[in-house]
Scaffold this active site. Structure first.
Site, mmCIF file in Angstrom:
data_model
loop_
_atom_site.group_PDB
_atom_site.id
_atom_site.type_symbol
_atom_site.label_atom_id
_atom_site.label_comp_id
_atom_site.label_asym_id
_atom_site.label_seq_id
_atom_site.Cartn_x
_atom_site.Cartn_y
_atom_site.Cartn_z
ATOM 1 N N THR A 40 0.826 -1.204 0.000
ATOM 2 C CA THR A 40 0.000 0.000 0.000
ATOM 3 C C THR A 40 0.861 1.256 0.000
ATOM 4 O O THR A 40 0.571 2.240 -0.699
ATOM 5 C CB THR A 40 -0.924 0.013 1.229
ATOM 6 O OG1 THR A 40 -1.765 -1.142 1.196
ATOM 7 C CG2 THR A 40 -1.777 1.268 1.270
ATOM 8 N N HIS A 43 2.122 1.865 -3.444
ATOM 9 C CA HIS A 43 1.066 2.458 -4.288
ATOM 10 C C HIS A 43 0.987 3.965 -4.051
ATOM 11 O O HIS A 43 0.854 4.747 -5.000
ATOM 12 C CB HIS A 43 -0.285 1.818 -3.969
ATOM 13 C CG HIS A 43 -0.537 0.524 -4.659
ATOM 14 N ND1 HIS A 43 -0.868 0.444 -5.992
ATOM 15 C CD2 HIS A 43 -0.499 -0.754 -4.208
ATOM 16 C CE1 HIS A 43 -1.032 -0.816 -6.336
ATOM 17 N NE2 HIS A 43 -0.810 -1.571 -5.270
ATOM 18 N N CYS A 96 -21.130 1.295 14.645
ATOM 19 C CA CYS A 96 -21.908 1.038 13.430
ATOM 20 C C CYS A 96 -22.449 -0.399 13.449
ATOM 21 O O CYS A 96 -22.112 -1.207 14.318
ATOM 22 C CB CYS A 96 -21.069 1.275 12.174
ATOM 23 S SG CYS A 96 -19.767 0.034 11.896
ATOM 24 N N CYS A 107 -15.814 -2.087 9.323
ATOM 25 C CA CYS A 107 -16.496 -0.946 9.933
ATOM 26 C C CYS A 107 -16.879 0.069 8.865
ATOM 27 O O CYS A 107 -16.073 0.401 7.991
ATOM 28 C CB CYS A 107 -15.570 -0.306 10.972
ATOM 29 S SG CYS A 107 -16.077 1.322 11.564
ATOM 30 N N LEU A 262 -7.315 -12.102 -1.274
ATOM 31 C CA LEU A 262 -6.836 -10.895 -0.609
ATOM 32 C C LEU A 262 -6.277 -9.886 -1.617
ATOM 33 O O LEU A 262 -6.207 -8.701 -1.339
ATOM 34 C CB LEU A 262 -5.749 -11.254 0.418
ATOM 35 C CG LEU A 262 -5.204 -10.088 1.238
ATOM 36 C CD1 LEU A 262 -6.180 -9.690 2.337
ATOM 37 C CD2 LEU A 262 -3.851 -10.419 1.862
ATOM 38 N N GLY A 263 -5.862 -10.372 -2.790
ATOM 39 C CA GLY A 263 -5.259 -9.504 -3.802
ATOM 40 C C GLY A 263 -6.189 -8.367 -4.194
ATOM 41 O O GLY A 263 -7.411 -8.526 -4.241
ATOM 42 N N THR A 288 -10.315 -9.010 4.038
ATOM 43 C CA THR A 288 -9.800 -7.646 4.221
ATOM 44 C C THR A 288 -9.439 -7.458 5.682
ATOM 45 O O THR A 288 -10.161 -7.879 6.576
ATOM 46 C CB THR A 288 -10.829 -6.587 3.776
ATOM 47 O OG1 THR A 288 -10.237 -5.289 3.861
ATOM 48 C CG2 THR A 288 -12.088 -6.601 4.619
#
Length: 342
Positions: A40, A43, A96, A107, A262-263, A288
């Site tokens: 991440t 990215h 929530c 969430c 998961l990709g 996730t």
């Protein structure tokens, strides 16, 4: 304090001096010891399509770390000064529908550490007490910092029982490599890893893979079917985010098998739902984050007991100011997990 900050909506980041963060009554200030680089973060560095739609500069990046509690707000009761902690990277609301029903990993109102909340690539970090995880003293710092992505692998592998099952892992990035070690520790009878990166395939062998495949040079489908006597694999674990790999995985799952995904995909994917899913009665799990905090307990036990030794995956270490060296290695694929000392 010094920190790595994404300052502009362009490629790159900066190592700069920023104000030390302030805490509220339910927060703690943490002195970061080690942070680690995630895909991440790359990215965000490269300013990919995903980052452009998800990330708003300026922000300190990073969400994987180990550090010590330096100071506490007056409402903090569960940790004390000096505790060695890591943290769940999903900062959840707690009220929530999903949180109330035990699904806080999805969430509705979560903030992601290092994306929506200043992150771990800094000397100091402020977090609410409820996301902190106190580390087992048996787990060294170099392992403690990778618990967050390790937990991704735990949930992907253990979405169902895996003992004595045949497994195909698609993608040998750090999380796929963690998954190989977890699958081996949990008694998988055959572990196959497919990835175009020979450097990482070699690590996969060290982590317990029985067969490694370079899909640019070998036929994934043929090798997987031959290895399973044409039955196909019981389990596919998809970490690559590659449409072609996903379809290869679906092709070689035995009817009645399962795939955990998961990709993250840059584009919409095309799959033959009728042929590869419905008529094969495939179970698909979208993964996730981590189950909070049950996955953390599993992760801690895998590492503190040394059921899984992640050392072969942690290939490089740099100081925080040299973060760009780690980013380059990640982009070139010439590393496993890269950690940064602060």
């Amino acid at each position: 304090m010094k920190a790595v900050v994404k300052t502009k909506r362009t490629k790159g980041m900066e190592f700069v001096e920023v104000p030390t963060p302030k805490m509220g009554p339910g927060d703690v200030i943490i002195k970061v010891r080690i942070a680690s680089i995630c895909g991440t973060d790359v990215h965000i560095y490269d300013w990919t399509r995903w980052a452009q739609h998800r990330f708003t500069p300026p922000r300190i990046i990073g969400h994987e770390f180990v550090g010590n509690v330096l100071k506490m707000g007056e409402e903090v009761t569960r940790v004390k000064v000096g505790d060695r902690v890591s943290a769940e990277s999903h900062l959840t609301c707690g009220y929530c529908y999903q949180c109330a029903n035990g699904y806080s990993e999805v969430c509705r109102n979560f903030k992601l550490l290092g994306v929506d909340h200043d992150g771990t690539f800094a000397e100091f970090l402020v977090l609410p007490e409820h996301v902190l995880w106190k580390n087992d003293e048996k787990i060294p710092d170099e392992w403690a910092t990778i618990q967050e992505p390790f937990g991704n692998a735990v949930d992907t592998v253990l979405a169902e029982d895996i003992s004595a099952k045949t497994v195909l892992i698609l993608g040998a990035g750090p999380i796929g490599l963690f998954a190989a070690g977890i699958a081996r520790a949990c008694g998988a009878s055959l572990i196959i890893i497919s990835d175009p990166n020979n450097y990482r395939l070699a690590i996969g062998k060290k982590m317990g893979a029985h067969i490694v495949i370079n899909p640019r040079k070998q036929d994934v489908t043929q090798i997987a079917l031959e290895a399973t006597k044409n039955n196909g694999v019981d389990v596919v674990l998809e970490f690559s985010g590659n449409n072609q790999a996903l379809n290869q995985g679906l092709k070689v799952i035995t009817p009645g098998g399962r795939i955990s995904i998961l990709g993250i995909y840059e584009r919409r994917v095309n799959i033959d739902l009728n042929k590869e899913v419905i008529f094969k009665k495939i179970r698909i799990y979208g993964i996730t984050g981590r189950k909070v905090f049950s996955t953390w307990y599993k992760t801690s036990r895998f590492l503190s007991s040394e059921l899984v030794d992640p050392s072969p995956i942690i290939t490089h270490q740099f100081s925080l100011k040299d973060y760009e060296k780690g980013m380059k290695l990640m982009k070139d694929g010439k590393c496993g997990k890269v950690i940064l000392t602060v």
